[in-house]
Structures are given as C-alpha cells and as structure tokens.
Design a protein around this motif. Structure first.
Motif, mmCIF file in Angstrom:
data_model
loop_
_atom_site.group_PDB
_atom_site.id
_atom_site.type_symbol
_atom_site.label_atom_id
_atom_site.label_comp_id
_atom_site.label_asym_id
_atom_site.label_seq_id
_atom_site.Cartn_x
_atom_site.Cartn_y
_atom_site.Cartn_z
ATOM 1 N N LYS A 38 -12.473 18.928 3.992
ATOM 2 C CA LYS A 38 -11.446 17.923 3.759
ATOM 3 C C LYS A 38 -11.981 16.725 2.994
ATOM 4 C CE LYS A 38 -7.967 19.856 5.979
ATOM 5 N NZ LYS A 38 -6.727 20.256 5.287
ATOM 6 N N ASN A 64 -9.306 27.172 2.563
ATOM 7 C CA ASN A 64 -8.296 26.296 3.148
ATOM 8 C C ASN A 64 -7.727 25.368 2.069
ATOM 9 O OD1 ASN A 64 -7.728 23.487 4.769
ATOM 10 N ND2 ASN A 64 -7.320 25.276 6.002
ATOM 11 N N ASP A 65 -6.459 25.247 2.014
ATOM 12 C CA ASP A 65 -5.712 24.287 1.163
ATOM 13 C C ASP A 65 -5.704 24.609 -0.339
ATOM 14 O OD1 ASP A 65 -5.447 22.751 3.479
ATOM 15 O OD2 ASP A 65 -6.937 21.260 2.878
ATOM 16 N N GLY A 81 -1.258 25.025 5.297
ATOM 17 C CA GLY A 81 -0.512 24.331 6.345
ATOM 18 C C GLY A 81 0.748 23.699 5.772
ATOM 19 N N ASP A 84 0.571 21.692 2.448
ATOM 20 C CA ASP A 84 0.074 22.375 1.239
ATOM 21 C C ASP A 84 1.239 22.936 0.426
ATOM 22 O OD1 ASP A 84 -2.641 21.927 1.984
ATOM 23 O OD2 ASP A 84 -2.368 23.468 3.528
HETATM 24 MG MG MG Z 1 -3.965 22.568 4.710
#
Ligand code: MG
Ligand code: TZP
Length: 211
Positions: A38, A64-65, A81, A84
């Motif tokens: 992140k 992720n993302d 998530g 996104d």
């Molecule tokens: Mg995400």
C-alpha cells in the motif's frame, strides 16, 4: 487453485522482507501468493512484483489493487476491493483467463461477486484485526457459514485469523485462509505456514474449485 494457506505480503509487519517471506511460504507448498503493497511507488511496486513473479513457478501469483502491474509482470490475476476498478472493467483489461478475486463485506456482496463472475471471494474480515483497522464489521464464523451455504466459488477467509481459530474457519467452509500478522511477524515463516497448511484436510471436502 485457491486452496490452503493464501499468502499476502506485508512489508510493514514483516521481519524478513517480502521476498524472503514469499520464498519461505513457497517452501511450505502454498498454492497462492498475493503481492500487496500500500505504500510503494509504482516503480518499486513493479520491481518487487517482478521479483516475486519469478519465484512463483508453481503457485498462483496475484497482485492486489494494481491491474496495470499485474499485466506488466504477467501475474495470474488480481485481487480487488470496493475502492478498486469495478469487476467488469478489470475483466475487460485482463481478459477471460486471468483470475479476479473480489473482497466481500456482506452476503449480498458475495452473491453479487458470484453473479458477476469473480473467480473467488475474499470474505473480510472474519474477526477484528489491527492489521487493517478499516476492514469493516467482522463476519464471525456464522457469517462465513451463511456465505458458504449460498456461494459455490472458492472462499478465502481473511482478518484476525490465527492458529487458535483457523480450524473453525476451515470447518465453516473456507477453501483458503490468510493470516498475515500470525505469520510474517515470526522468524520462521515456513514453519508457521506449515502449521496452517496442516489444518486443511488432504482432499477438499467440497469441490468448489475452478482452477
Ligand atoms: Mg484494493
Ligand atoms: N484485508 C482484510 S483484513 C486484512 C486484509 C489485508 C488484514 C489481515 O491481517 P491479519 O494480521 O491476518 O489479521
């Protein structure tokens, strides 16, 4: 295939570093690795993702993302998530063969993810966790069980999982579990992952796997 211990990197909590953690987790024969970061710049994210991609020969490698970086390093897919890009856009960008996993925070979310065509869902969080304080209301074991009853795609359980509660989560129907702090804060990541792996029955009780 999404089954057993699902490894997610966390450079903030790791004591050995992401690459070392992934190597150790792979030594415990895990089937899936998700690179999550992140705070990295795009360049650093790309370079670390590439390094991890290179060692994930046998395991599914997800990002992720970042759909752009998943494409750049030829990852096997992404985990997305609610903040996104939406599923249908991700699917357009990635094509039909890449894996797309979606975080769900409710039964309705889970049903929608299934309907949309997600390859698996991340049911999050199962229990409260200091690792992600904005994770939302915990499902608990009963919440997870309700999703299992209605949704046939693989379920990854995440949030507040440790060796004391993992078996109850598996018995409630999770195909895979992720426990970040319970693993990456330990000096022997491989040994910790093996303890989680040992909780899974040798053969899946219910065949929900698409890959
Ligand atoms: Mg995400
Ligand atoms: N997504 C939902 S909860 C969570 C993420 C990334 C953190 C899980 O960390 P821990 O330490 O296993 O509770």
């Amino acid at each position: 295939m999404i089954r057993g211990y699902y490894f997610i990197t966390d450079s903030g909590l790791s004591i050995s570093g992401n690459l070392s953690d992934v190597k150790q987790a792979l030594n415990a024969n895990i089937s899936v690795v998700q690179y999550r970061n992140k705070s990295a710049s795009s360049r650093d994210f790309y370079e670390e993702a590439l390094a991890i991609r290179e060692i994930c020969e046998k395991a599914v490698f997800l990002i992720n993302d970042r759909i752009d970086i998943a494409l750049a390093v030829n990852a096997d897919g992404v985990h997305l998530g609610h903040s996104d890009l939406p599923y249908h856009i991700a699917r357009q960008l990635l094509g039909k063969n890449k894996i797309i996993g979606l975080t769900v925070h409710s039964l309705d979310d889970a049903l929608a993810a299934h309907e949309m065509g997600a390859d698996y869902i991340g049911v999050s969080p199962i229990f409260p966790t200091p690792t992600k304080t904005d994770a939302g209301e915990p499902f608990g074991i009963e919440g997870l069980r309700k999703i299992r009853e209605k949704v046939a795609i693989p379920i990854v359980a995440i949030g507040g999982i440790n060796l004391s509660n993992a078996l109850r989560i598996i018995n409630a129907g999770a195909d895979a579990i992720c426990a970040i702090s319970a693993v990456v804060t330990k000096p022997d990541v491989c040994a910790e992952v093996e303890k989680f792996q040992a909780l899974f029955p040798k053969k899946p009780i219910k065949s929900t796997q698409r890959f």
